[in-house]
Design an enzyme around this catalytic site. Structure first.
Site, PDB file in Angstrom:
ATOM      1  N   TYR A 122      21.060  -0.784  26.855  1.00 20.11           N
ATOM      2  CA  TYR A 122      21.230  -0.643  25.179  1.00 20.11           C
ATOM      3  C   TYR A 122      22.602   0.111  24.869  1.00 20.11           C
ATOM      4  O   TYR A 122      22.723   1.113  25.824  1.00 20.11           O
ATOM      5  CB  TYR A 122      20.001   0.016  24.848  1.00 20.11           C
ATOM      6  CG  TYR A 122      20.174   0.294  23.414  1.00 20.11           C
ATOM      7  CD1 TYR A 122      20.370  -0.404  22.466  1.00 20.11           C
ATOM      8  CD2 TYR A 122      19.847   1.927  23.077  1.00 20.11           C
ATOM      9  CE1 TYR A 122      20.439  -0.087  21.052  1.00 20.11           C
ATOM     10  CE2 TYR A 122      20.390   2.228  21.920  1.00 20.11           C
ATOM     11  CZ  TYR A 122      20.501   1.460  20.886  1.00 20.11           C
ATOM     12  OH  TYR A 122      20.837   1.942  19.603  1.00 20.11           O
ATOM     13  N   LYS A 142      10.487  -0.092  17.754  1.00 16.85           N
ATOM     14  CA  LYS A 142      10.528  -1.526  17.646  1.00 16.85           C
ATOM     15  C   LYS A 142       9.021  -2.225  17.761  1.00 16.85           C
ATOM     16  O   LYS A 142       8.430  -1.825  16.918  1.00 16.85           O
ATOM     17  CB  LYS A 142      11.198  -1.862  18.794  1.00 16.85           C
ATOM     18  CG  LYS A 142      12.736  -1.470  19.077  1.00 16.85           C
ATOM     19  CD  LYS A 142      13.464  -1.693  17.930  1.00 16.85           C
ATOM     20  CE  LYS A 142      14.776  -0.928  17.790  1.00 16.85           C
ATOM     21  NZ  LYS A 142      15.267   0.037  18.815  1.00 16.85           N
ATOM     22  N   ASP A 179      13.161   1.118  30.895  1.00 16.35           N
ATOM     23  CA  ASP A 179      13.236   0.868  29.207  1.00 16.35           C
ATOM     24  C   ASP A 179      12.241  -0.317  28.997  1.00 16.35           C
ATOM     25  O   ASP A 179      12.580  -1.375  29.389  1.00 16.35           O
ATOM     26  CB  ASP A 179      14.593   0.751  28.788  1.00 16.35           C
ATOM     27  CG  ASP A 179      14.536   0.806  27.163  1.00 16.35           C
ATOM     28  OD1 ASP A 179      13.483   0.390  26.704  1.00 16.35           O
ATOM     29  OD2 ASP A 179      15.597   1.317  26.304  1.00 16.35           O
ATOM     30  N   ARG A 216       5.891  22.316  18.066  1.00 18.80           N
ATOM     31  CA  ARG A 216       6.849  21.772  19.028  1.00 18.80           C
ATOM     32  C   ARG A 216       6.392  21.609  20.475  1.00 18.80           C
ATOM     33  O   ARG A 216       6.532  20.443  21.107  1.00 18.80           O
ATOM     34  CB  ARG A 216       8.033  22.696  19.002  1.00 18.80           C
ATOM     35  CG  ARG A 216       9.363  22.053  20.248  1.00 18.80           C
ATOM     36  CD  ARG A 216      10.706  22.589  19.653  1.00 18.80           C
ATOM     37  NE  ARG A 216      10.769  23.811  19.218  1.00 18.80           N
ATOM     38  CZ  ARG A 216      10.558  24.878  20.356  1.00 18.80           C
ATOM     39  NH1 ARG A 216      10.316  24.885  21.402  1.00 18.80           N
ATOM     40  NH2 ARG A 216      10.655  26.041  19.666  1.00 18.80           N
TER      41      ARG A 216
END
Ligand SMILES: Cc1ncc(COP(=O)(O)O)c(C=O)c1O
Length: 379
Positions: free
Chosen positions: A98, A195, A170, A46
Site C-alpha cells: 500500500y 475498509k 496486512d 490512552r
C-alpha cells in the site's frame, strides 16, 4: 462457533450492567480511583477504555490472537507496529505494498536508521536471497494492493522463523472471515479497519493483533506511548460494522467474481487481476490459505485516456480513494493509493496509468455489469 456466529454472539453482545445489546460508548478520558493504593482496571483512556477494549477483544478473537489493539487509522496501526524496530534493523517488504506503507518505510523509517528492501514476495527464492543478518521483520500484504498478488504465507513464515525474524501481514483485503494469518504462523496482523471491517465509509480506524504474550506486552506499551489510539465513537462504529461483515463480504465476493469474469471477456480490457480467476498467479496458493477470493479486483485499460473516459461514464460506483464499503468504489491507484510512489517505481511494479481498482459493494450485480458495459462502450 463459526466466525459468522462469533460476529454477532460474543462477550460484548450484551452489556453486563444494563443488558443493553449494544456496547456502551464511554466518552471518559479519565477514571476515578476508588482506592488510594489500588487503582482500578482503567485509569486514562490512552492506555485503556472499555469501548475500545470491546473492539480490541473482538478483533483478537476473530483473528485467533491473544490481544488486539485499536488505532486512529490503518497507518497508525502499521506505524506503531514498525516501532518494534530499532536503529540498524532491516525490514523486507513486499513490492506491491500500500502506498502509505511505502511512504512510512521509505521517507520516515529510513531517517531513523531502519533499512529496507522491497522484494517480489510471490518469489520465495527472492525472499530468501534478501534476508540479511539484521532483518527483523518480513512485511506481507496478501492479496496485495492493487495487483492482488498472492504471497505464500506459510512459505514466508518458514523462512522468517529459520532466520529469527518477525512476520507482519496486512490483512485488510481478506479480513479474518477469509484469511487468518496468525493460524499460519504470522506474528502481527494489521488492518485498515476503515475498509471491510467497518464497511460503511464513515470511519477511519486501524487494528493490530498478535498471538504472543510478549509481543502483546511490547505493542501495548507502544500503543500508549505513541498514543495514536482510536476514539470511542469510532471504535463503536467499527464494532457495529463488524456485525454484518460476513454477509457484506459474501455478497460482494460473489459479485466480484462475476464482474471479474465479465471484464476478462471484454475486448477493451487488457487484463484483470482477481485471485478468483483460475489464470491469476497465486490462485492455487490463495485457495490453500484463504476461505474466499474477496471483493476487490483491478483491471487494465489501454491508457490514462481510456481510464478517464471510463470513469466519466461509470455511474454506479463512486470514484474515490478507499475500498471495502457498502457502495462500490472505483479508484485510480496511480493518482490515489499509490500517488506516494514515484512514477518509475509504480510502473516497475505494474501499477500502470491504465489500471483501475474496483471494490465491489452491495449493489445488484446486473446493475454493475450493465453500468460497466455502457461505460466501456465509450472507451
Ligand atoms: C491495504 C491497506 N493497508 C493500509 C491502509 C491504510 O489504512 P488507513 O487509510 O485506515 O490509514 C490502506 C488504505 O487504503 C490499505 O488499503
Amino acid at each position: 462457533m463459526d466466525l459468522q456466529t462469533q460476529l454477532v454472539h460474543n462477550k460484548w453482545q450484551i452489556d453486563a450492567q444494563t443488558g443493553a445489546v449494544s456496547v456502551p460508548i464511554h466518552h471518559a478520558s479519565t477514571f476515578h480511583q476508588f482506592d488510594f493504593d489500588t487503582f482500578g482496571k482503567y485509569d486514562y483512556s490512552r492506555s485503556g477504555n472499555p469501548t475500545r477494549e470491546a473492539l480490541e477483544e473482538t478483533i483478537a478473537e476473530l483473528e485467533g490472537g491473544v490481544s488486539g489493539f485499536a488505532f486512529a487509522s490503518g497507518m497508525a496501526a502499521i506505524s506503531t507496529a514498525f516501532l518494534l524496530l530499532s536503529k540498524g534493523d532491516h525490514v523486507l517488504v513486499t513490492d506491491d505494498v500500500y502506498g502509505g506503507t511505502y511512504r512510512i518505510i521509505t521517507d520516515v523509517l529510513s531517517r531513523f536508521g531502519i533499512e529496507h528492501t522491497f522484494v517480489d514476495m510471490t518469489d520465495l527464492d527472492a525472499v530468501a536471497r534478501h534476508i540479511r543478518p539484521n532483518t527483523k521483520v518480513i512485511y506481507m500484504e496478501t492479496p496485495s494492493n492493487p495487483l492482488l498478488k498472492i504471497t505464500d504465507i506459510r512459505g514466508v513464515v518458514k523462512l522468517a522463523k529459520a532466520h529469527g525474524c518477525l512476520t507482519f501481514l496486512d490483512n485488510t483485503f481478506a479480513t479474518p472471515i477469509l484469511q487468518r494469518p496468525l493460524d499460519l504462523g504470522v506474528d502481527v496482523v494489521l488492518h485498515s479497519a476503515t475498509k471491510f471491517l467497518a464497511g460503511h465509509s464513515d470511519v477511519v480506524a486501524g487494528l493490530a493483533v498478535v498471538k504472543d504474550e510478549r509481543l502483546a506486552k511490547e505493542l501495548r506499551k507502544l500503543q500508549y506511548s505513541f498514543g495514536a489510539v482510536l476514539g470511542v465513537q469510532d471504535a463503536w462504529l467499527v464494532l457495529r460494522g463488524l456485525k454484518t461483515l460476513h454477509v457484506r463480504l459474501e455478497h460482494s465476493s460473489r459479485s466480484a467474481i462475476q464482474l471479474a469474469q465479465f471484464l476478462h471477456r471484454h475486448p477493451k480490457v487488457a487484463h484483470v487481476y482477481y485471485p478468483g480467476l483460475s489464470h491469476h498467479d497465486g490462485h492455487i496458493i490463495h485457495r490453500e490459505q484463504a476461505r474466499g477470493f474477496g471483493a476487490v479486483l483491478s483491471f487494465e485499460l489501454e491508457d490514462e485516456q481510456a481510464v478517464r473516459t471510463f470513469v466519466k461514464h461509470a455511474h454506479v460506483p463512486i470514484f474515490a480513494v478507499s475500498l471495502g464499503a457498502v457502495e462500490s468504489i472505483l479508484s485510480y491507484p496511480a493518482k490515489m493509493s499509490h500517488a506516494a510512489m514515484p512514477k518509475a517505481e509504480r510502473h516497475r511494479r505494474g501499477i500502470t496509468d491504465g489500471l483501475l481498482r474496483m471494490s465491489v459493494g452491495l449493489e445488484a450485480i446486473d446493475d454493475l455489469i450493465a453500468d460497466f458495459e455502457q461505460a466501456l462502450s465509450y472507451v
